[in-house]
Motif scaffolding. Structure first.
Motif: not given
Length: 89
Positions: A22-48
């Motif tokens: 379950y922890a491995i699955g949770l980490l995989a889902l978290g990594a996928i979510a982080a990838y898509f969040l950074l991909r969509e909000h890259r300008a905001h993240v790099f600006g900060a």
């Protein structure tokens, strides 16, 4: 029949959550979510990033300067450090 090789041993500690499937699955889902969040909000993240670096400076100062010996009695600006009692002078 030998009972020492029984499969349900009670003396073995259970594995922790972070070593389970379950922890491995949770980490995989978290990594996928982080990838898509950074991909969509890259300008905001790099600006900060410059502001986050500036905000990290006080924390770095607090945690990195605790070992310089400034808190010993007798040590301070203009005063040499006291030699250890076990060292010959």
């Amino acid at each position: 029949m030998n009972h020492d090789q029984d499969h349900d041993r009670h003396d073995v500690e259970p594995r922790g959550f972070w070593r389970s499937r379950y922890a491995i699955g949770l980490l995989a889902l978290g990594a996928i979510a982080a990838y898509f969040l950074l991909r969509e909000h890259r300008a905001h993240v790099f600006g900060a990033l410059p502001y986050l670096l500036l905000l990290a400076c006080p924390l770095i100062h607090l945690f990195m300067h605790h070992g310089h010996g400034h808190h010993r009695p007798g040590a301070g600006p203009g005063k040499p450090d006291q030699p250890n009692q076990g060292e010959p002078s």
